[in-house]
Design an enzyme around this catalytic site. Structure first.
Site, PDB file in Angstrom:
ATOM      1  CD  GLU A 101      36.919  35.600  34.542  1.00 14.56           C
ATOM      2  OE1 GLU A 101      37.358  35.689  35.701  1.00 14.56           O
ATOM      3  OE2 GLU A 101      37.649  35.632  33.539  1.00 14.56           O
ATOM      4  CG  ASP A 102      36.772  38.871  37.672  1.00 11.83           C
ATOM      5  OD1 ASP A 102      36.775  38.360  36.531  1.00 11.83           O
ATOM      6  OD2 ASP A 102      37.700  39.606  38.067  1.00 11.83           O
ATOM      7  CG  ASP A 105      36.057  44.024  29.198  1.00 18.43           C
ATOM      8  OD1 ASP A 105      35.102  44.660  28.747  1.00 18.43           O
ATOM      9  OD2 ASP A 105      37.205  44.520  29.288  1.00 18.43           O
ATOM     10  CG  PHE A 154      38.106  49.513  35.045  1.00 17.92           C
ATOM     11  CD1 PHE A 154      38.523  48.577  34.115  1.00 17.92           C
ATOM     12  CD2 PHE A 154      38.617  49.447  36.336  1.00 17.92           C
ATOM     13  CE1 PHE A 154      39.438  47.583  34.456  1.00 17.92           C
ATOM     14  CE2 PHE A 154      39.531  48.461  36.679  1.00 17.92           C
ATOM     15  CZ  PHE A 154      39.942  47.533  35.747  1.00 17.92           C
ATOM     16  NE  ARG A 167      43.332  41.386  43.530  1.00 16.14           N
ATOM     17  CZ  ARG A 167      43.149  41.101  42.248  1.00 16.14           C
ATOM     18  NH1 ARG A 167      41.951  40.833  41.790  1.00 16.14           N
ATOM     19  NH2 ARG A 167      44.167  41.085  41.409  1.00 16.14           N
TER      20      ARG A 167
HETATM   21  P1  IMP Z   1      38.212  39.676  28.952  1.00 19.34           P
HETATM   22  O1  IMP Z   1      39.176  38.631  28.488  1.00 19.34           O
HETATM   23  O2  IMP Z   1      38.397  40.969  28.187  1.00 19.34           O
HETATM   24  O3  IMP Z   1      36.773  39.223  28.930  1.00 19.34           O
HETATM   25  O4  IMP Z   1      38.622  40.102  30.394  1.00 19.34           O
HETATM   26  C1  IMP Z   1      38.329  39.409  31.509  1.00 19.34           C
HETATM   27  C2  IMP Z   1      39.229  39.842  32.649  1.00 19.34           C
HETATM   28  O5  IMP Z   1      39.574  41.239  32.557  1.00 19.34           O
HETATM   29  C3  IMP Z   1      38.484  39.724  33.943  1.00 19.34           C
HETATM   30  O6  IMP Z   1      38.649  38.451  34.519  1.00 19.34           O
HETATM   31  C4  IMP Z   1      39.116  40.812  34.788  1.00 19.34           C
HETATM   32  O7  IMP Z   1      40.278  40.325  35.412  1.00 19.34           O
HETATM   33  C5  IMP Z   1      39.524  41.876  33.804  1.00 19.34           C
HETATM   34  N1  IMP Z   1      38.513  42.957  33.733  1.00 19.34           N
HETATM   35  C6  IMP Z   1      37.680  43.266  32.721  1.00 19.34           C
HETATM   36  N2  IMP Z   1      36.899  44.320  33.027  1.00 19.34           N
HETATM   37  C7  IMP Z   1      37.247  44.686  34.270  1.00 19.34           C
HETATM   38  C8  IMP Z   1      36.774  45.718  35.172  1.00 19.34           C
HETATM   39  O8  IMP Z   1      35.875  46.530  34.889  1.00 19.34           O
HETATM   40  N3  IMP Z   1      37.385  45.760  36.394  1.00 19.34           N
HETATM   41  C9  IMP Z   1      38.367  44.912  36.778  1.00 19.34           C
HETATM   42  N4  IMP Z   1      38.824  43.938  35.981  1.00 19.34           N
HETATM   43  C10 IMP Z   1      38.277  43.826  34.737  1.00 19.34           C
END
Ligand code: IMP
Length: 178
Positions: A101-102, A105, A154, A167
């Site tokens: 995963e990138d 959050d 962010f 990207r």
């Molecule tokens: P989560 O389900 O809230 O943990 O979100 C995960 C996904 O939200 C990541 O795979 C990203 O695609 C997106 N995301 C969360 N924070 C960021 C950020 O700071 N920049 C870009 N994408 C984010």
């Protein structure tokens, strides 16, 4: 890199630092999975650059697959609803799965994927994320391999976007909206 009107970028993690960390993660994964056939599952689209670099730092036979989950779209906050947009092409039954995963959050996306892999009979499921924003976590997820912990900001670049922009930045940058 050219920015869009009303937006500024500030480097948070330079490409050289990311490269070094990704190589270390690859070495650890190589040691941990020795003798275990590994399936790397990249979560699209944000992980595609990380996945491409990580796989070249893993000195083992690996298979890859991808999933796409619902994203934020143009928003910078999660809606809290997780949906599969593209499912795996391979069966995970009996396989050692490493989800790539990138960024984690709220943890909602990975929590969903973790449960999904286990219910499909994976022999083991571990998670590798380039970035971790622990201050915004809503659900605890086991992060077995982590690149960097970052503050509640962010970020874009190295695969991460806002509304499909940035990207292609080599660094991870803070996105500052004016
Ligand atoms: P989560 O389900 O809230 O943990 O979100 C995960 C996904 O939200 C990541 O795979 C990203 O695609 C997106 N995301 C969360 N924070 C960021 C950020 O700071 N920049 C870009 N994408 C984010």
């Amino acid at each position: 890199m050219q920015t869009y009107p009303g937006e500024q970028l500030e480097v948070l993690l330079a490409h050289s630092e990311i490269k070094h960390r990704v190589e270390n993660l690859g070495k650890r994964i190589t040691m941990d999975y020795d003798g275990k056939p590994l399936l790397l599952v990249g979560i699209l689209k944000g992980s595609f650059i990380f996945m491409a670099d990580l796989i070249r730092s893993i000195d083992l036979p690996v298979a890859i697959d991808f999933m796409a989950m619902s994203s934020y779209g143009a928003a910078t906050k999660s809606s809290g609803v997780v949906r599969i947009l593209k499912d795996l092409e391979q069966s995970v039954d009996g396989r050692h799965v490493l989800v790539v995963e990138d960024i984690v959050d709220t943890g909602l996306t990975l929590n969903y994927i973790f449960g999904h892999m286990r219910s499909r009979g994976a022999a083991s499921v571990k998670i590798c994320s380039l970035l971790d924003k622990p201050s915004r976590r809503q659900v605890a997820v086991p992060l077995h391999y982590k690149g960097f912990e970052i503050p509640d900001e962010f970020v874009v670049g190295y695969g991460l976007d806002v509304d499909e922009r940035y990207r292609n930045l080599p660094d991870v940058c803070r996105l500052i909206k004016e």
